[in-house]
Design an enzyme around this catalytic site. Structure first.
Site, PDB file in Angstrom:
ATOM      1  N   CYS A   1       0.817  -1.209   0.000  1.00 54.81           N
ATOM      2  CA  CYS A   1       0.000   0.000   0.000  1.00 54.81           C
ATOM      3  C   CYS A   1       0.856   1.266   0.000  1.00 54.81           C
ATOM      4  CB  CYS A   1      -0.988  -0.005   1.150  1.00 54.81           C
ATOM      5  SG  CYS A   1      -0.227  -0.348   2.713  1.00 54.81           S
TER       6      CYS A   1
ATOM      7  N   HIS B   1      18.955   1.186  -2.635  1.00 55.36           N
ATOM      8  CA  HIS B   1      17.511   1.355  -2.451  1.00 55.36           C
ATOM      9  C   HIS B   1      16.872   0.033  -2.010  1.00 55.36           C
ATOM     10  CE1 HIS B   1      13.525   3.039  -3.085  1.00 55.36           C
ATOM     11  NE2 HIS B   1      13.214   1.882  -3.637  1.00 55.36           N
TER      12      HIS B   1
END
Lengths: 265, 449
Positions: B51, B95
């Site tokens: 989400c 990342h």
């Protein structure tokens, strides 16, 4: 000076550092630090025991004078804390008790040697040994009480800081306090009785001396605390305060005893 | 040489409306992975769709630009495209490590993301869209995440009101397991918090509510006991934790009432969690000995303190991340020179062996003497190779030194590529030393990093 003094001191210093590190170092696995601290303290306890044993082999009673009594107190504090740390999550109390133990031990070893206070009297030896043991155990209870008061104040003020997070639960600290007093009180009681008998027999100090009066006050405080705990559920902050008051009076007795030892009175 | 690339958007670059548009439902992930790896130059791929972020981790051929992946997520919508970040090489690696270690999460240190990345990876493995680059990177990222969790305080403090309440209960009672709980009120908020307490392992659970039927409904749902409102005081005397969430406009629990209760409890500790607004428990209750009262405001204060602590711990976690990243890159570089080292040693050994055999064919020696001659050949090879191999390994691990150029030079000097090709063609690969300098540069560079 006993030959193991440097070893014992080094071990106490390691244990001390690890217990304090547990409190302050943020990114260290807590479990391994705790067990490391406990191992170091266990070794220090054993080394200190050899230290005391060495004195005994040289014909000295472990509490032959105030100086040795200090060393004995610190050894018993260490033992009492070790014993309890296996049952309760109280390593935070170690951050207080272990440095105190080390300081007492160093003070004992570095203070000037003294004459035997109670000669070779059996009653005197029993009295001093038990009184010392009682005070040592009360010292651990006092350590728990101090931590309880700090944590309790933080929780009440809605600031559960580092101490509460890295520390022990309030209930655990209160249990430690209760158990220590339950353990120390009978020893202290017998010490009071033997002390009275010894004083009467040896005519050294009167039953109505300040020292004896303060010791009686200590006994009354702890007796009252135990009874109040059982009957009216006296616990938590108030119990911690009474414990500290009791310990303060016990320390005054010890200081008088020590001062007499130093002055040779 | 394929390289790691990341294309995606997260709560940091896109609002929820955009993230919703890009999100890929779980059922569609396998298909999406197949379509991705069907694109030209895309060797491997995995998709992380939560989400808070939608990201593609892929390994692309050197000649393919990372932008190739963008339309896959954006569908050529300019607004989405603007929110997309694209990273490659070391930046992409950093990342992936950061996301997996929960250092890029909305609530730093939350534990869900690690599970989500693991699931996404497992799905890509099942879809057979994973190859050497992702196979090396992801397990390393999981290791890093574990290190960050165990070595820093980044995930140690609670980040929600419910978990903060559980923490506080543990600071009072020690273990929360087996502690009895009383829910005062049977609203939705109470339901959620009670569930959290239940999952933390609390013992008997009682529910009181002005309308008994609602108390019964909640008690049934949570496996507790319902009681009428009139039992409130007797239950307060029994339980350890009280969770209040009624819709009352006035406090329903007063200081006088709790003082009475504490006498009956013989001073046993009592913890009030008051999540009702307006508050259910009168503020004076917090002043009573051995009673601890936390309302929504004070709980939120604790949570925000914890989050600040997490931010501080994140700095330490960053150090660990950089450390792991550097280690990974060095290991990768070492890995890069391994084929050169192997080829060089193989070539030397082959030449030595051939020369030894030729010499032995001309003389008559017993087995022991032949073995000794062979050993001399090996020893010469080892001695000659010691310095160049050490230099290759050293420069590979050193960021400043150009290890890649050195490896390339070695390949060129000893015609290693040509030797490998001829070794593949036939099992015999004897190349005269005189030809070593005649290898075309184009070929020599192949396979080096």
């Amino acid at each position: 000076m006993p030959p193991l003094f440097p070893v014992t001191l080094a071990l106490y210093a390691v244990a001390c550092t690890l217990y304090l590190a547990h409190l302050w170092v943020e990114n260290t696995p807590v479990g391994s630090l705790q067990s490391g601290a406990r191992i170091a303290l266990g070794l220090a306890f054993a080394s200190h025991a050899v230290d005391i044993g060495w004195l005994c082999l040289h014909g000295m009673h472990p509490v032959v004078n105030a100086r040795e009594a200090l060393s004995f107190v610190s050894w018993l504090m260490c033992g009492a804390f070790l014993l309890i740390s296996f049952r309760l999550q109280v390593s935070i109390v170690g951050a207080l008790v272990v440095p105190a133990t080390m300081v007492l031990y160093v003070a004992a070893r570095l203070s000037p040697s003294q004459e035997a206070l109670h000669g070779s009297s059996l009653l005197g030896n029993i009295h001093v040994t038990l009184a010392t043991a009682g005070v040592a155990i009360f010292a651990v209870a006092a350590g728990a009480a101090i931590i309880y008061l700090i944590e309790e104040r933080n929780l009440k003020a809605h600031r559960p800081g580092r101490l509460s997070k890295h520390g022990s639960a309030l209930m655990t600290l209160d249990t430690l306090n209760r158990r220590c007093i339950l353990l120390g009180f009978p020893l202290f009681t017998v010490a009071m009785v033997t002390g009275a008998l010894w004083a009467v027999r040896s005519h050294t100090t009167g039953l109505f001396s300040a020292q004896y009066a303060i010791a009686t006050a200590t006994w009354i405080l702890y007796a009252g605390l135990l009874v109040a705990r059982q009957t009216v559920g006296f616990r938590g902050r108030k119990a911690a305060l009474v414990t500290l008051l009791g310990f303060a009076t016990a320390m005054i007795v010890l200081l008088i005893y020590f001062a007499r030892g130093v002055s040779g009175a | 040489m394929p390289r790691l690339c990341v294309v995606g958007l997260s709560h940091k670059t896109a609002p929820i409306e955009l993230r919703e548009r890009v999100a890929i439902p779980e059922g569609g992930l396998s298909d999406a992975l197949k379509r991705l790896t069907g694109l030209p130059g895309v060797r491997e791929a995995m998709i992380l769709s939560t989400c808070n972020r939608v990201e593609i981790y892929a390994s692309l051929d050197e000649s393919i630009a990372v932008e190739l992946l963008m339309p896959f997520l954006s569908g050529s919508h300019a607004e989405v495209e603007k929110a997309l970040y694209r990273l490659e090489g070391d930046e992409a690696l950093r990342h992936v490590f950061k996301v997996t270690a929960s250092l890029d999460s909305m609530v730093i240190g939350e534990s869900q993301i690690l599970g989500q990345v693991k699931e996404a990876y497992a799905l890509a493995v099942a879809a057979q869209t994973v190859g050497p680059v992702l196979q090396k990177t992801l397990p390393r990222a999981f290791q890093l995440a574990k290190r960050v969790r165990t070595e820093t305080d980044v995930a140690k403090s609670s980040a929600s009101i419910a978990s903060a309440a559980v923490d506080l209960a543990e600071q009072i009672f020690g273990k929360i397991a087996g502690r009895s709980v009383l829910c005062v009120g049977a609203g939705k908020m109470g339901d959620l918090s009670a569930r959290h307490l239940k999952s933390a392992g609390v013992g008997p659970l009682h529910v009181v509510n002005r309308t008994l039927s609602r108390a019964e409904a909640l008690a049934d749902k949570l496996g507790g006991h319902a009681a009428p409102w009139s039992d409130l005081e007797s239950l307060l005397a029994k339980v350890d934790i009280v969770l209040c969430s009624t819709g009352a406009t006035e406090p329903v629990i007063t200081a006088e009432q709790v003082s009475r209760v504490m006498r009956a409890r013989k001073g046993r500790w009592l913890f009030f969690i008051d999540i009702a607004v307006p508050r259910d428990v009168h503020a004076d209750v917090g002043q009573i000995e051995n009673v601890y009262l936390y309302d929504v405001d004070t709980l939120e204060k604790v949570v925000s303190q914890n989050l600040e602590g997490r931010e501080r711990a994140a700095d330490q976690a960053d150090k660990i991340l950089l450390e792991e990243l550097a280690r990974f890159v060095v290991a990768e570089r070492h890995q890069g020179v391994v084929p050169v080292i192997k080829a060089l040693r193989g070539h030397f050994e082959q030449v030595a062996r051939a020369e030894v055999e030729r010499a032995l064919a001309k003389v008559h020696l017993d087995d022991r003497a032949r073995a000794q001659v062979a050993q001399i050949g090996d020893a010469i090879v080892n001695k000659l190779l010691h310095a160049p191999l050490t230099a290759l390994k050293r420069t590979a691990g050193d960021e400043q030194a150009d290890g890649e150029a050195l490896a390339k030079a070695v390949r060129e000097l000893f015609a290693l590529d040509r030797l490998e090709v001829s070794a593949e063609r036939s099992e015999v690969a004897e190349v005269p030393a005189s030809e070593a300098g005649e290898v075309p540069a184009k070929e020599a560079g192949k396979g080096s990093r």
